[in-house]
Design an enzyme around this catalytic site. Structure first.
Site, mmCIF file in Angstrom:
data_model
loop_
_atom_site.group_PDB
_atom_site.id
_atom_site.type_symbol
_atom_site.label_atom_id
_atom_site.label_comp_id
_atom_site.label_asym_id
_atom_site.label_seq_id
_atom_site.Cartn_x
_atom_site.Cartn_y
_atom_site.Cartn_z
ATOM 1 N N GLY A 182 1.002 -1.036 0.311
ATOM 2 C CA GLY A 182 -0.200 -0.150 -0.098
ATOM 3 C C GLY A 182 0.532 1.205 0.351
ATOM 4 N N ILE A 186 0.172 6.127 5.662
ATOM 5 C CA ILE A 186 0.409 5.488 5.957
ATOM 6 C C ILE A 186 1.053 4.857 5.999
ATOM 7 C CG2 ILE A 186 -0.026 3.287 7.613
ATOM 8 C CD1 ILE A 186 -3.023 4.903 7.818
ATOM 9 N N GLY A 187 1.650 4.314 5.008
ATOM 10 C CA GLY A 187 2.553 3.136 4.418
ATOM 11 C C GLY A 187 3.409 3.902 3.993
ATOM 12 N N GLU A 205 1.798 -1.585 -4.445
ATOM 13 C CA GLU A 205 0.957 -0.907 -4.723
ATOM 14 C C GLU A 205 -0.004 -1.082 -6.061
ATOM 15 O OE1 GLU A 205 -0.877 1.709 -3.202
ATOM 16 O OE2 GLU A 205 -2.168 2.107 -4.619
ATOM 17 N N ASP A 315 -13.756 8.849 11.468
ATOM 18 C CA ASP A 315 -13.637 7.636 10.504
ATOM 19 C C ASP A 315 -14.852 7.184 10.059
ATOM 20 O OD1 ASP A 315 -11.323 8.980 10.638
ATOM 21 O OD2 ASP A 315 -10.255 7.120 11.499
ATOM 22 N N HIS A 447 11.141 37.397 4.229
ATOM 23 C CA HIS A 447 11.946 36.990 3.311
ATOM 24 C C HIS A 447 13.743 36.995 4.567
ATOM 25 C CE1 HIS A 447 14.888 36.188 0.808
ATOM 26 N NE2 HIS A 447 15.472 37.202 0.958
HETATM 27 C C1 LIG Z 1 -0.200 5.133 11.716
HETATM 28 C C2 LIG Z 1 -1.719 6.297 11.317
HETATM 29 C C3 LIG Z 1 -1.273 7.453 11.568
HETATM 30 C C4 LIG Z 1 -1.770 8.541 10.955
HETATM 31 N N1 LIG Z 1 -1.656 10.062 11.693
HETATM 32 C C5 LIG Z 1 -2.439 10.484 11.177
HETATM 33 C C6 LIG Z 1 -1.655 12.103 10.704
HETATM 34 O O1 LIG Z 1 -0.981 12.178 10.507
HETATM 35 N N2 LIG Z 1 -2.868 13.626 10.830
HETATM 36 C C7 LIG Z 1 -4.045 12.768 10.421
HETATM 37 O O2 LIG Z 1 -4.864 13.612 10.387
HETATM 38 N N3 LIG Z 1 -5.004 11.222 10.373
HETATM 39 C C8 LIG Z 1 -3.946 10.620 10.760
HETATM 40 N N4 LIG Z 1 -4.734 9.131 11.080
HETATM 41 C C9 LIG Z 1 -5.939 9.227 10.977
HETATM 42 C C10 LIG Z 1 -6.500 9.379 12.379
HETATM 43 O O3 LIG Z 1 -5.405 8.424 13.507
HETATM 44 C C11 LIG Z 1 -7.679 9.405 12.274
HETATM 45 O O4 LIG Z 1 -8.575 9.787 11.185
HETATM 46 C C12 LIG Z 1 -8.545 9.281 13.496
HETATM 47 O O5 LIG Z 1 -8.184 9.288 14.718
HETATM 48 C C13 LIG Z 1 -10.019 9.732 13.333
HETATM 49 O O6 LIG Z 1 -10.655 9.920 14.770
HETATM 50 P P1 LIG Z 1 -12.061 9.041 15.337
HETATM 51 O O7 LIG Z 1 -11.827 10.221 16.462
HETATM 52 O O8 LIG Z 1 -12.608 8.935 14.421
HETATM 53 O O9 LIG Z 1 -11.352 8.022 15.941
HETATM 54 P P2 LIG Z 1 -10.860 6.629 16.078
HETATM 55 O O10 LIG Z 1 -9.253 8.014 16.590
HETATM 56 O O11 LIG Z 1 -10.494 5.550 15.609
HETATM 57 O O12 LIG Z 1 -10.606 6.838 18.250
HETATM 58 C C14 LIG Z 1 -12.157 6.171 18.205
HETATM 59 C C15 LIG Z 1 -12.244 5.534 19.738
HETATM 60 O O13 LIG Z 1 -13.730 4.550 19.476
HETATM 61 C C16 LIG Z 1 -13.098 3.665 20.678
HETATM 62 N N5 LIG Z 1 -13.983 2.297 21.003
HETATM 63 C C17 LIG Z 1 -14.695 1.745 19.454
HETATM 64 N N6 LIG Z 1 -15.536 1.602 19.505
HETATM 65 C C18 LIG Z 1 -16.008 1.939 20.870
HETATM 66 C C19 LIG Z 1 -17.399 1.310 21.778
HETATM 67 N N7 LIG Z 1 -17.994 0.153 21.120
HETATM 68 N N8 LIG Z 1 -16.572 1.489 22.733
HETATM 69 C C20 LIG Z 1 -16.226 2.608 23.062
HETATM 70 N N9 LIG Z 1 -15.022 2.706 22.906
HETATM 71 C C21 LIG Z 1 -15.291 2.210 21.513
HETATM 72 C C22 LIG Z 1 -12.002 3.039 19.863
HETATM 73 O O14 LIG Z 1 -11.129 2.554 20.927
HETATM 74 C C23 LIG Z 1 -11.493 4.863 19.883
HETATM 75 O O15 LIG Z 1 -10.145 4.642 20.781
HETATM 76 C C24 LIG Z 1 -3.470 8.421 11.135
HETATM 77 C C25 LIG Z 1 -4.159 6.755 11.834
HETATM 78 C C26 LIG Z 1 -3.112 5.960 11.769
HETATM 79 C C27 LIG Z 1 -3.471 4.357 11.849
#
Ligand SMILES: Cc1cc2nc3c(=O)[nH]c(=O)nc-3n(C[C@H](O)[C@H](O)[C@H](O)COP(=O)(O)OP(=O)(O)OC[C@H]3O[C@@H](n4cnc5c(N)ncnc54)[C@H](O)[C@@H]3O)c2cc1C
Length: 468
Positions: A182, A186-187, A205, A315, A447
């Protein structure tokens, strides 16, 4: 006691929504199944990956970038355990920060897995299997995303030899050879980390380009830079198998256009083929909450699902899977729930690849403008012609400004270069205010700065840059 709002999930979407709602006077609880707050982003995503990107870049710069500046004889020694400890400490300070903010804003943090029982009711089951049912006026689903598998290819991720991003930020030694399946953000970020620390990195990819969806110019030049840094690419390659082999693993792939299959072996294989919305065990089906055909929670323009009083952000809903998009949705939704007008401008969401150099982009790509039949003009300025870039030996890359041909309104800005992730925000602010490339080109820039290249690229759209 009944809450105004229960947020399920404490990632950037959930925790920001909770804080904003509490600031606006609502009684809020957050349910989180992980031991710490902050979600994917703070625990295993944005924050730890950036700690490793910074540390590995500093190592690589010390090893290769100092001689040319007249600093000789520096031979850095890698202490990977210490680098990982720096990453872990960074994560801890960030997740502790969220816990502090919850306390400060009188938000009840409840550890356990949340399940939607219907409008106004959430059950929470903790680690010991004890269940409690909470009542609330509104529910926000902010459960984020999880690693997506390779379509049609069964892969056993053990987080040691065949890893997702979670294992990819926690390896205990530098792999001799790392295959990244990929070529997305992230990759490439994690591939860069291990390449800088000495691994041979091969990226496989499916598409013909890396960073699918980014501006074509950007992805082409960026790939050339990564090749210069030693990364190898197999593009247009469909992975058909990933299996353990000896102490490592092998990846089999065939050309997408047809042809002979090939197999390569490596010490570690990183699966970075994207992420999928996470709704497991949430009870959405029983609660009557509709998902779309990609498994995302379906919402209207005010983040409400088809069930009144149940909302979703981040997300787990449509749109780019980015932390700041989730945060902005969290703020807008909190405002709506507090009776205000919350809004997210999806046309101005920057995205950054935190490699070296960085890649940053906001608004439309040239490909998107062409496909939409919008007449545009493009202005480009290379960092080779920028004084500050020369002084820092950071001349790789360029800025490209795309503006409407008739109105001159800026429609997109794309940057490859040192500090691109910071520079992009002047373009974002300009676009948020509906600014033109002439506005940008006539704004005095200090600058010598890398940002002068943004001004020059803007000048190039309506007249001529000065320094070229
Ligand atoms: C390696 C990596 C690098 C990244 N780098 C970036 C970056 O540099 N910049 C950027 O903008 N984005 C980055 N991202 C993407 C970013 O992490 C996500 O877009 C972001 O975390 C989404 O936020 P969220 O609040 O929607 O969900 P999440 O951060 O996924 O949080 C969801 C939470 O819900 C909890 N949960 C799920 N189901 C339940 C349930 N039933 N009961 C209780 N809790 C629950 C989970 O445990 C989790 O803690 C990266 C992702 C990865 C994997």
């Amino acid at each position: 006691m009944a809450y105004d709002l229960i947020v399920i999930g404490s990632g950037p979407g959930g925790y920001v929504c909770a804080i904003k709602a509490a600031q606006l006077g609502l009684k809020v609880a957050v349910v989180e199944k992980r031991a710490t707050y902050g979600g994917t982003c703070l625990n295993v995503g944005c924050i730890p990956s950036k700690a490793l990107l910074h540390a590995s870049e500093t190592y690589s710069h010390a090893a290769h970038g100092l001689d040319a500046l007249g600093i000789e004889g520096v031979t850095p020694v890698l202490n990977l355990a210490k680098m990982m400890a720096h990453k872990d400490a960074t994560v801890k300070s960030n997740v502790d920060g969220v816990a502090f903010l919850f306390k400060k804003n009188k938000i009840d943090g409840i550890q356990g897995t949340g399940k939607v029982l219907g409008a106004g009711k959430v059950s929470v089951t903790n680690d010991k299997g004890e269940e409690q049912v909470l009542e609330t006026k509104n529910i926000v689903i902010a459960t984020g995303s999880d690693v997506a598998s390779i379509p049609g290819v069964p892969v056993e991720i053990d987080e040691k030899v065949i890893v997702s991003s979670t294992g990819g930020i926690a390896l205990d030694k530098v792999p001799g050879h790392l295959i990244v399946v990929g070529g997305g953000v992230i990759g490439l970020e994690l591939g860069s980390v291990w390449a800088r620390l000495g691994a041979k990195v091969t990226v496989v990819e499916y598409l013909d380009t890396i960073l699918g969806g980014m501006d074509g110019d950007v992805s082409k030049q960026f790939q050339r830079m990564l090749v210069k840094q030693g990364m190898e690419f197999k593009l247009g390659a469909k992975v058909t198998g990933v299996e353990k082999a000896g102490s490592g693993a092998k990846v089999t792939f065939e050309p997408v256009k047809g042809g002979e299959a090939a197999t390569i072996e490596a010490d570690v294989v990183l699966i970075a083929t994207g992420r999928k919305p996470y709704t497991e065990g949430l009870g959405l089906k029983e609660a009557g909450v509709a998902l779309d055909n990609r498994g995302r929670v379906e919402i209207d323009n005010h983040f409400q699902t088809n069930v009144a009083g149940i909302y979703a952000i981040g997300d787990v809903v449509r749109g780019p899977m980015l932390a700041h998009k989730a945060e902005d949705e969290g703020v807008a939704l909190a405002e709506i729930l507090a009776g205000q007008a919350g809004h997210v401008n999806y046309d101005v969401i920057p995205s950054v690849v935190y490699t070296q150099p960085e890649v940053a982009s906001v608004g439309k790509t040239e490909e998107e403008l062409k496909a939409a039949g919008i007449a545009y003009k493009a202005g480009k300025f290379p960092f080779t012609a920028n004084g500050r870039a020369r002084a820092m030996l950071a001349t790789d890359g360029f800025v490209k400004v795309l503006a409407d041909k008739e109105t001159d309104r800026v429609l997109g800005v794309h940057i490859v270069g040192f500090g691109a992730g910071e520079m992009i925000h002047e373009a974002a602010v300009l676009m948020e205010f509906g600014g033109s490339s002439e506005d940008l080109g006539r704004t005095c820039h200090a600058h010598p700065t890398m940002s002068e290249a943004v001004k020059e690229a803007a000048l190039a759209t309506f007249f001529k840059p000065i320094h070229m």
